[in-house]
Write a protein that holds these residues in place. Structure first.
Motif: not given
Length: 108
Positions: A83-89
């Motif tokens: 449901y629209g989860a996100g990951v950033g680094v």
């Protein structure tokens, strides 16, 4: 309080500090006004010549794939199902520290 060898401390402002071991602390700030949950992981490493290039590349390599999701496209599809989860680094430099940053966000 201590549960299973882990020390929990609750501050007067509602923030909880969980001491996992001598090098790892987890901070939890409950937010009832927002509809998303954010988890940020900061890994502090000493800045030195031998490891600086490896530390700078590591978060981006991890974002490209893992055993569960073999490439960036598989990761995107997996996150869509959450449901629209996100990951950033990212990588930061503060003084003599190299800081590896991984951020996760999902609907609560």
């Amino acid at each position: 309080m201590v549960y299973f060898g882990v020390k929990y401390i609750k501050n007067s402002n509602g923030m909880e500090s969980i001491n996992i071991n001598s090098n790892i602390n987890l901070y939890y700030i409950p937010m009832t006004k927002l509809k998303t949950t954010t988890i940020d992981v900061y890994i502090h490493r000493d800045l030195n010549e031998e490891e600086s290039s490896l530390n700078a590349l590591l978060p981006y390599v991890l974002k490209r794939g893992c055993r569960l999701c073999s490439d960036s496209e598989a990761i995107s599809k997996y996150l869509e199902n959450l449901y629209g989860a996100g990951v950033g680094v990212g990588v930061l430099k503060r003084g003599d520290d190299h800081i590896l940053h991984v951020a996760f966000e999902t609907i609560s």
